[in-house]
Scaffold this active site. Structure first.
Site, PDB file in Angstrom:
ATOM      1  N   LYS A 169      -1.918   6.030  -4.291  1.00 58.27           N
ATOM      2  CA  LYS A 169      -3.075   7.093  -4.210  1.00 58.27           C
ATOM      3  C   LYS A 169      -2.430   8.532  -4.877  1.00 58.27           C
ATOM      4  O   LYS A 169      -1.576   8.814  -5.047  1.00 58.27           O
ATOM      5  CB  LYS A 169      -3.326   7.161  -2.768  1.00 58.27           C
ATOM      6  CG  LYS A 169      -3.433   6.171  -1.904  1.00 58.27           C
ATOM      7  CD  LYS A 169      -3.528   6.389  -0.498  1.00 58.27           C
ATOM      8  CE  LYS A 169      -3.556   4.888   0.539  1.00 58.27           C
ATOM      9  NZ  LYS A 169      -2.157   4.540   0.622  1.00 58.27           N
ATOM     10  N   ASP A 186       0.804  -1.080   0.154  1.00 55.45           N
ATOM     11  CA  ASP A 186      -0.009  -0.050  -0.118  1.00 55.45           C
ATOM     12  C   ASP A 186       0.974   1.258   0.060  1.00 55.45           C
ATOM     13  O   ASP A 186       1.566   1.547   1.002  1.00 55.45           O
ATOM     14  CB  ASP A 186      -0.951  -0.058   1.228  1.00 55.45           C
ATOM     15  CG  ASP A 186      -1.720   1.332   1.504  1.00 55.45           C
ATOM     16  OD1 ASP A 186      -2.926   1.249   0.585  1.00 55.45           O
ATOM     17  OD2 ASP A 186      -1.410   2.190   1.747  1.00 55.45           O
ATOM     18  N   TYR A 225       3.887   9.464  -0.054  1.00 51.11           N
ATOM     19  CA  TYR A 225       4.835   8.790   0.727  1.00 51.11           C
ATOM     20  C   TYR A 225       6.325   8.780   0.240  1.00 51.11           C
ATOM     21  O   TYR A 225       7.212   8.499   0.967  1.00 51.11           O
ATOM     22  CB  TYR A 225       4.360   7.118   0.879  1.00 51.11           C
ATOM     23  CG  TYR A 225       3.035   6.839   1.619  1.00 51.11           C
ATOM     24  CD1 TYR A 225       2.389   7.856   2.002  1.00 51.11           C
ATOM     25  CD2 TYR A 225       2.455   5.642   1.497  1.00 51.11           C
ATOM     26  CE1 TYR A 225       1.088   7.605   2.641  1.00 51.11           C
ATOM     27  CE2 TYR A 225       1.323   5.427   1.798  1.00 51.11           C
ATOM     28  CZ  TYR A 225       0.638   6.189   2.346  1.00 51.11           C
ATOM     29  OH  TYR A 225      -0.710   6.266   2.856  1.00 51.11           O
ATOM     30  N   HIS A 264      -6.892  10.262  -2.398  1.00 55.27           N
ATOM     31  CA  HIS A 264      -6.321   9.990  -0.983  1.00 55.27           C
ATOM     32  C   HIS A 264      -7.221  10.771   0.010  1.00 55.27           C
ATOM     33  O   HIS A 264      -7.279  10.069   1.123  1.00 55.27           O
ATOM     34  CB  HIS A 264      -4.936  10.554  -1.019  1.00 55.27           C
ATOM     35  CG  HIS A 264      -3.836  10.170  -0.014  1.00 55.27           C
ATOM     36  ND1 HIS A 264      -2.616   9.869  -0.002  1.00 55.27           N
ATOM     37  CD2 HIS A 264      -4.244   9.627   1.338  1.00 55.27           C
ATOM     38  CE1 HIS A 264      -2.021   9.244   0.882  1.00 55.27           C
ATOM     39  NE2 HIS A 264      -3.118   9.246   1.836  1.00 55.27           N
TER      40      HIS A 264
END
Length: 326
Positions: free
Chosen positions: A79, A45, A50, A112
């Site tokens: 996302k 994920d 990130y 997101h």
């Protein structure tokens, strides 16, 4: 045997247990992902925000090249960040993210957060987080969710992603998307732990064939190490891994407190995405479908609900609160 996957509305199978890439440093992501694959993980994920998609993809490609797995064995979720919600920017970003992963396609692509922020060119600020500049400026954009969702449908049409969904959405927005969606909402990812159960939201999603994935399954644990206001709520809450209730159930079942928390979710068909660099914990976190909790035990854990949300931009964005959970 308990199921180890959940079927999405598109027909694809998603593992119930995956590996979350939030806060995995880019310099460590390739090795971390490679080792997680060796430990048995197949769902990863990620997210643009990130800042480690390319490196995570490198770890997966290494495992494929070495014959540990095939591409079809791996399930990648990522996302779309808030600054790229407009139709043209969402499609462009999906292509760029797919190239970063380097795996040919994205298995599941999510919006997101249900809020559009003003576009900022990646060349000017590659990973903007919530802020337009170093002064912490936040600017919303006039882009409706429908435009973003329809852009993601084009992402599916073009073969960039197989399934699409949303993250941090509430029921009202899900009902709205269901009215016009050409491609199904395959997944809803939400903060979900015994301090924030959200039973009605999960029920609504599952009633409409939307698979639910929980993040922050250990409650305040993920937020303790963050700086300033981002960890404020977490500092005031007892760690779930130290809860007497959770520890007693762990001792009864011969499992770790983490396994109890994860099984509480997976037994209710909610996917989980914990992470660890410890080989023993990697194996333990993956082994959360081989035993069952009794219904009264599930009810006891659910009864710990406090409505306590840790990932709340309405709380931690001091200059311009985005009260998306109000």
């Amino acid at each position: 045997m308990a199921p180890s996957t959940v079927k999405l509305a598109t027909g694809y199978e998603m593992p119930l247990v995956g590996f979350g890439l939030w806060k995995v440093p880019a310099t460590q992501a390739a090795e971390t992902v490679y080792n997680a694959i060796k430990a048995g993980y197949r769902l990863f994920d990620g997210a643009y925000d990130y800042q480690n998609e390319q490196e995570a993809g490198e770890g997966i490609r290494r495992a494929i090249e070495e014959g540990l797995v095939k591409r079809e064995d791996i399930f990648v979720t990522t996302k779309l960040w808030n600054n790229y919600h407009s139709r043209e920017h969402a499609l462009e970003m999906a292509k760029l993210q797919n190239e970063a992963w380097g795996l040919g396609y994205i298995d599941l692509y999510l919006i997101h957060f249900p809020v559009a922020l003003e576009y900022i060119e990646p060349e000017k600020r590659r990973f903007p987080a919530w802020w337009m500049d170093d002064a912490g400026t936040i600017k919303t954009a006039n882009v409706p969710i429908r435009e973003t969702w329809e852009a993601l449908e084009t992402v599916v049409d073009q073969g960039i992603a197989r399934s699409i969904g949303v993250s941090n959405f509430q029921a009202q927005s899900l009902y709205d998307i269901l009215r016009y969606a050409r491609h199904p909402i395959s997944s809803l990812q939400i903060e979900h732990h015994p301090y924030l159960v959200q039973p009605d939201l999960i029920a609504m999603a599952q009633e409409n064939n939307i698979a639910v994935t929980a993040y922050s399954s250990f409650g305040p644990q993920s937020f303790m190490e963050l700086k300033g206001i981002f960890s404020q709520r977490a500092r005031g809450a007892q760690a779930l891994l130290e809860s007497d209730t959770i520890k007693a159930l762990a001792e009864k079942h011969g499992k770790t407190p983490a396994q109890i928390l994860l099984r509480w979710a997976t037994q209710r068909n909610v996917a989980v995405i914990p992470k660890s660099n410890n080989p023993d914990r990697l194996a333990q976190n993956l082994d959360v479908t081989s035993f069952d909790l009794a219904q009264d035990e599930i009810d006891i854990i659910t009864g710990m609900d406090r409505g306590l949300r840790f990932n709340d931009p309405g709380f931690y964005l001091e200059n311009f609160s985005l009260r998306i959970f109000a």
